[in-house]
Design a protein around this motif. Structure first.
Motif, PDB file in Angstrom:
ATOM      1  N   PHE A   1       4.205  13.901   9.016  1.00 52.04           N
ATOM      2  CA  PHE A   1       5.103  13.025   8.269  1.00 52.04           C
ATOM      3  C   PHE A   1       4.380  11.860   7.585  1.00 52.04           C
ATOM      4  CE2 PHE A   1       7.772  14.394  12.086  1.00 52.04           C
ATOM      5  CZ  PHE A   1       8.065  15.612  11.501  1.00 52.04           C
ATOM      6  N   SER A   2       3.112  12.082   7.203  1.00 52.89           N
ATOM      7  CA  SER A   2       2.382  11.038   6.492  1.00 52.89           C
ATOM      8  C   SER A   2       3.036  10.737   5.152  1.00 52.89           C
ATOM      9  CB  SER A   2       0.924  11.455   6.290  1.00 52.89           C
ATOM     10  OG  SER A   2       0.841  12.699   5.618  1.00 52.89           O
ATOM     11  N   GLU A   3       3.593  11.778   4.513  1.00 49.65           N
ATOM     12  CA  GLU A   3       4.254  11.564   3.226  1.00 49.65           C
ATOM     13  C   GLU A   3       5.491  10.682   3.376  1.00 49.65           C
ATOM     14  OE1 GLU A   3       3.719  15.338   0.420  1.00 49.65           O
ATOM     15  OE2 GLU A   3       4.605  15.817   2.340  1.00 49.65           O
ATOM     16  N   SER A   4       6.188  10.825   4.489  1.00 50.71           N
ATOM     17  CA  SER A   4       7.383  10.026   4.711  1.00 50.71           C
ATOM     18  C   SER A   4       7.050   8.537   4.727  1.00 50.71           C
ATOM     19  CB  SER A   4       8.042  10.442   6.033  1.00 50.71           C
ATOM     20  OG  SER A   4       9.257   9.771   6.244  1.00 50.71           O
ATOM     21  N   TYR A   5       5.878   8.205   5.230  1.00 54.07           N
ATOM     22  CA  TYR A   5       5.412   6.812   5.276  1.00 54.07           C
ATOM     23  C   TYR A   5       5.153   6.286   3.866  1.00 54.07           C
ATOM     24  CZ  TYR A   5       2.139   2.970   6.454  1.00 54.07           C
ATOM     25  OH  TYR A   5       1.488   1.767   6.573  1.00 54.07           O
ATOM     26  N   THR A   6       4.367   7.027   3.093  1.00 52.85           N
ATOM     27  CA  THR A   6       4.027   6.562   1.745  1.00 52.85           C
ATOM     28  C   THR A   6       5.233   6.597   0.813  1.00 52.85           C
ATOM     29  OG1 THR A   6       3.245   8.796   1.193  1.00 52.85           O
ATOM     30  CG2 THR A   6       1.604   7.220   1.982  1.00 52.85           C
ATOM     31  N   GLN A   7       6.108   7.576   1.000  1.00 52.82           N
ATOM     32  CA  GLN A   7       7.312   7.646   0.172  1.00 52.82           C
ATOM     33  C   GLN A   7       8.207   6.427   0.401  1.00 52.82           C
ATOM     34  OE1 GLN A   7       9.035  11.368   1.328  1.00 52.82           O
ATOM     35  NE2 GLN A   7       7.535  12.597   0.219  1.00 52.82           N
ATOM     36  N   ALA A   8       8.342   6.020   1.660  1.00 45.28           N
ATOM     37  CA  ALA A   8       9.194   4.865   1.969  1.00 45.28           C
ATOM     38  C   ALA A   8       8.643   3.595   1.333  1.00 45.28           C
ATOM     39  CB  ALA A   8       9.316   4.696   3.483  1.00 45.28           C
ATOM     40  N   ILE A   9       7.340   3.397   1.434  1.00 45.27           N
ATOM     41  CA  ILE A   9       6.731   2.208   0.839  1.00 45.27           C
ATOM     42  C   ILE A   9       6.933   2.209  -0.673  1.00 45.27           C
ATOM     43  CG2 ILE A   9       4.524   1.043   0.424  1.00 45.27           C
ATOM     44  CD1 ILE A   9       3.668   2.036   3.230  1.00 45.27           C
ATOM     45  N   SER A  10       6.724   3.363  -1.293  1.00 44.84           N
ATOM     46  CA  SER A  10       6.921   3.474  -2.738  1.00 44.84           C
ATOM     47  C   SER A  10       8.372   3.192  -3.122  1.00 44.84           C
ATOM     48  CB  SER A  10       6.506   4.875  -3.202  1.00 44.84           C
ATOM     49  OG  SER A  10       6.743   5.048  -4.577  1.00 44.84           O
ATOM     50  N   TRP A  11       9.306   3.719  -2.342  1.00 47.09           N
ATOM     51  CA  TRP A  11      10.731   3.527  -2.627  1.00 47.09           C
ATOM     52  C   TRP A  11      11.128   2.059  -2.499  1.00 47.09           C
ATOM     53  CZ3 TRP A  11      14.456   5.445  -5.219  1.00 47.09           C
ATOM     54  CH2 TRP A  11      15.800   5.208  -4.904  1.00 47.09           C
ATOM     55  N   PHE A  12      10.645   1.398  -1.463  1.00 41.55           N
ATOM     56  CA  PHE A  12      10.989  -0.013  -1.268  1.00 41.55           C
ATOM     57  C   PHE A  12      10.331  -0.919  -2.316  1.00 41.55           C
ATOM     58  CE2 PHE A  12      11.590   0.890   3.534  1.00 41.55           C
ATOM     59  CZ  PHE A  12      12.873   1.355   3.295  1.00 41.55           C
ATOM     60  N   ASN A  13       9.314  -0.414  -2.991  1.00 40.05           N
ATOM     61  CA  ASN A  13       8.691  -1.172  -4.077  1.00 40.05           C
ATOM     62  C   ASN A  13       9.396  -0.967  -5.416  1.00 40.05           C
ATOM     63  OD1 ASN A  13       6.515  -2.798  -3.167  1.00 40.05           O
ATOM     64  ND2 ASN A  13       5.318  -0.963  -2.713  1.00 40.05           N
ATOM     65  N   ASN A  14      10.383  -0.089  -5.433  1.00 41.09           N
ATOM     66  CA  ASN A  14      11.118   0.217  -6.660  1.00 41.09           C
ATOM     67  C   ASN A  14      12.358  -0.679  -6.742  1.00 41.09           C
ATOM     68  OD1 ASN A  14      12.558   1.292  -8.787  1.00 41.09           O
ATOM     69  ND2 ASN A  14      12.489   3.406  -8.029  1.00 41.09           N
ATOM     70  N   PRO A  15      12.450  -1.562  -7.748  1.00 42.85           N
ATOM     71  CA  PRO A  15      13.628  -2.440  -7.846  1.00 42.85           C
ATOM     72  C   PRO A  15      14.941  -1.674  -7.928  1.00 42.85           C
ATOM     73  CG  PRO A  15      11.883  -3.187  -9.308  1.00 42.85           C
ATOM     74  CD  PRO A  15      11.462  -1.840  -8.795  1.00 42.85           C
ATOM     75  N   ALA A  16      14.889  -0.447  -8.466  1.00 42.94           N
ATOM     76  CA  ALA A  16      16.116   0.343  -8.601  1.00 42.94           C
ATOM     77  C   ALA A  16      16.608   0.877  -7.260  1.00 42.94           C
ATOM     78  CB  ALA A  16      15.883   1.501  -9.566  1.00 42.94           C
ATOM     79  N   ALA A  17      15.764   0.835  -6.233  1.00 44.90           N
ATOM     80  CA  ALA A  17      16.152   1.391  -4.934  1.00 44.90           C
ATOM     81  C   ALA A  17      17.257   0.578  -4.283  1.00 44.90           C
ATOM     82  CB  ALA A  17      14.938   1.452  -4.012  1.00 44.90           C
ATOM     83  N   GLY A  18      17.220  -0.739  -4.458  1.00 51.95           N
ATOM     84  CA  GLY A  18      18.211  -1.588  -3.817  1.00 51.95           C
ATOM     85  C   GLY A  18      18.129  -1.547  -2.306  1.00 51.95           C
ATOM     86  N   ALA A  19      16.950  -1.262  -1.784  1.00 49.61           N
ATOM     87  CA  ALA A  19      16.767  -1.149  -0.333  1.00 49.61           C
ATOM     88  C   ALA A  19      15.371  -1.623   0.033  1.00 49.61           C
ATOM     89  CB  ALA A  19      16.965   0.290   0.124  1.00 49.61           C
ATOM     90  N   SER A  20      15.224  -2.029   1.287  1.00 45.51           N
ATOM     91  CA  SER A  20      13.921  -2.463   1.790  1.00 45.51           C
ATOM     92  C   SER A  20      13.996  -2.562   3.305  1.00 45.51           C
ATOM     93  CB  SER A  20      13.517  -3.817   1.193  1.00 45.51           C
ATOM     94  OG  SER A  20      14.431  -4.830   1.594  1.00 45.51           O
ATOM     95  N   ALA A  21      12.861  -2.832   3.907  1.00 47.41           N
ATOM     96  CA  ALA A  21      12.780  -3.132   5.337  1.00 47.41           C
ATOM     97  C   ALA A  21      11.679  -4.158   5.508  1.00 47.41           C
ATOM     98  CB  ALA A  21      12.473  -1.876   6.145  1.00 47.41           C
ATOM     99  N   HIS A  22      11.721  -4.872   6.613  1.00 47.80           N
ATOM    100  CA  HIS A  22      10.652  -5.835   6.862  1.00 47.80           C
ATOM    101  C   HIS A  22       9.334  -5.122   7.150  1.00 47.80           C
ATOM    102  CE1 HIS A  22      14.243  -8.357   7.607  1.00 47.80           C
ATOM    103  NE2 HIS A  22      13.475  -9.331   7.130  1.00 47.80           N
ATOM    104  N   TYR A  23       9.412  -4.015   7.913  1.00 46.16           N
ATOM    105  CA  TYR A  23       8.200  -3.308   8.325  1.00 46.16           C
ATOM    106  C   TYR A  23       8.401  -1.800   8.198  1.00 46.16           C
ATOM    107  CZ  TYR A  23       7.098  -7.784  10.601  1.00 46.16           C
ATOM    108  OH  TYR A  23       6.856  -9.105  10.858  1.00 46.16           O
ATOM    109  N   VAL A  24       7.274  -1.090   7.940  1.00 50.19           N
ATOM    110  CA  VAL A  24       7.248   0.373   7.963  1.00 50.19           C
ATOM    111  C   VAL A  24       6.078   0.780   8.855  1.00 50.19           C
ATOM    112  CG1 VAL A  24       7.180   2.500   6.619  1.00 50.19           C
ATOM    113  CG2 VAL A  24       8.088   0.401   5.575  1.00 50.19           C
ATOM    114  N   VAL A  25       6.342   1.665   9.826  1.00 49.55           N
ATOM    115  CA  VAL A  25       5.322   2.062  10.803  1.00 49.55           C
ATOM    116  C   VAL A  25       4.932   3.521  10.556  1.00 49.55           C
ATOM    117  CG1 VAL A  25       4.708   2.200  13.247  1.00 49.55           C
ATOM    118  CG2 VAL A  25       6.362   0.480  12.463  1.00 49.55           C
ATOM    119  N   ALA A  26       3.628   3.776  10.467  1.00 50.19           N
ATOM    120  CA  ALA A  26       3.099   5.117  10.196  1.00 50.19           C
ATOM    121  C   ALA A  26       2.966   5.931  11.476  1.00 50.19           C
ATOM    122  CB  ALA A  26       1.734   5.005   9.519  1.00 50.19           C
ATOM    123  N   PRO A  27       2.891   7.263  11.367  1.00 49.10           N
ATOM    124  CA  PRO A  27       2.709   8.112  12.554  1.00 49.10           C
ATOM    125  C   PRO A  27       1.445   7.784  13.331  1.00 49.10           C
ATOM    126  CG  PRO A  27       3.379   9.443  10.674  1.00 49.10           C
ATOM    127  CD  PRO A  27       3.074   8.076  10.145  1.00 49.10           C
TER     128      PRO A  27
END
Length: 392
Positions: free
Chosen positions: A61-87
């Motif tokens: 699930f390494s892609e799930s980690y990078t995808q989440a970071i990319s998504w939270f960096n997208n202003p159109a996502a309207g979502a974020s988290a304080h932290y993201v933890v990798a496998p």
């Protein structure tokens, strides 16, 4: 004992609370500026899974980690988290603790949001490295913001207004049970709470168990792999190897439960400790020996004049010798008689077996051959030569 100095050197300074684990800062544009805790009290930590698409199917699930970071960096996502933890335990921080991340609707202003890379419906999401990193992060946050290290019961449907009131370590599914299931039924709530409480209480880690080399092991290679049991909630280990005179010949501070050393022939003792924010574990120890001497010259060569079978015929000849312990390879050297002297014919490097077949090109001649063995210490001496007659 001669390793006592290590114990003295490992003493750690007292700490007020669990330290903040190392993080990578990658700012998300999706947050509400705030000045928590003065504007809002932080009383909860919400655990999420990133989900996403596991396109490479690596199960890690390494892609799930990078995808989440990319998504939270997208202003159109309207979502974020304080932290993201990798496998593998890496932590990326995307919103400052005192600002409000957009991760749990009505519950945002009171909570810290942590996304764990993986899937709510897959048990493989919860690697030891991820869970340990999560526990270290949660322990730090609990101490920093006086969040209770408990997993409260119920969900939003437990309240008349369908808004969850529980505080502590909360699942996203408890805040939004109508459309969220994360972190899922595989999430180790009990284990997480135990780890966090231990870190908050300042309990040192459990003592590792030696896996290999086991006590009295005799190794035939200078490349020694030291392996011990994984201990949860640690930030690193210390491993040291001593020779028979008490001299440290190898040491390391790995974050994984193994290390590789290159050692000469001899007898060694080795020790390993685990460390976390509360201090050092007990000592695990064992001993082993290494022998990297070259193997002896092979004996028992056949065919060999004047022994039975010295005269060979047929399309091929198989050369035999007695097995040599610890041999990984052999070299066979063959010469032939040209009527006046022996001449070089061919040489071959073979495997660990004790025979070799070749197809002579020149018939009705005498042949002479030798063999030597290779072990962890290199090539040994050549055998005595053996002669045989061959004709097609």
């Amino acid at each position: 004992m001669k390793h006592a100095w290590v114990v003295l050197c490992l003493a750690a300074a007292a700490q007020a609370g669990p330290p903040k684990p190392g993080t990578i800062w990658d700012a998300s544009p999706n947050f509400t500026p705030s000045s928590r805790e003065s504007s809002y009290n932080i009383d909860s930590i919400v655990i999420h899974t990133t989900e996403g698409v596991d396109t490479n199917g690596d199960g890690y699930f390494s892609e799930s980690y990078t995808q989440a970071i990319s998504w939270f960096n997208n202003p159109a996502a309207g979502a974020s988290a304080h932290y993201v933890v990798a496998p593998w335990g890496e932590i990326t921080q995307m919103v400052a603790d005192d600002d409000i991340a957009w991760h749990a609707t009505y519950y945002n202003s009171r909570s810290i949001g942590i996304e764990c890379a993986g899937f709510a419906g897959k048990a493989g999401t919860w690697t030891p490295e991820l869970v340990d990193a999560l526990a270290a992060l949660v322990a730090y946050l609990c101490d920093a913001y006086a969040v209770s290290a408990v997993h409260p019961a119920g969900n939003a449907y437990s309240y008349a207004d369908s808004k969850y009131k529980g505080v502590g370590l909360v699942g996203h599914n408890q805040v939004q049970p109508w459309d969220r299931t994360d972190p899922g039924s595989y999430f180790p709530w009990s284990s997480l709470v135990e780890k966090v409480i231990a870190l908050l209480a300042g309990e040192p880690p459990a003592t590792p168990s030696i896996i290999s080399p086991a006590a009295g092991a005799e190794l035939g290679s200078s490349a020694v792999f030291l392996d011990w049991s994984w201990v949860s909630g640690i930030d690193y280990y210390y491993v040291v190897v001593y020779d028979v005179w008490g001299t440290a010949v190898f040491d390391a501070w790995p974050t994984v439960s193994s290390a590789s050393a290159s050692l000469a022939s001899g007898t060694y003792s080795w020790y390993v400790w685990a460390h976390n924010a509360a201090g050092w574990s007990g000592e695990a120890s064992s001993w082993f020996s290494v022998s990297t001497a070259t193997p002896p010259a092979p004996t028992g060569l056949w065919p060999k004049w004047p022994d039975e079978g010295w005269s060979q015929s047929g399309p091929s000849v198989t050369l035999w010798w007695d097995a040599v312990g610890g041999a990984t390879n052999h070299e066979v050297w063959v010469e032939y008689w040209d009527g006046g002297a022996y001449r070089y014919y061919h040489s071959w490097t073979t495997g660990s077996g004790s025979s070799f077949t070749f197809w002579p090109a020149a018939g009705a001649k005498w042949y002479r051959w030798w063999v030597r063995a290779k072990g962890s210490g290199g090539w040994g001496e050549w055998s005595e030569g053996a002669e045989f007659w061959w004709e097609p």
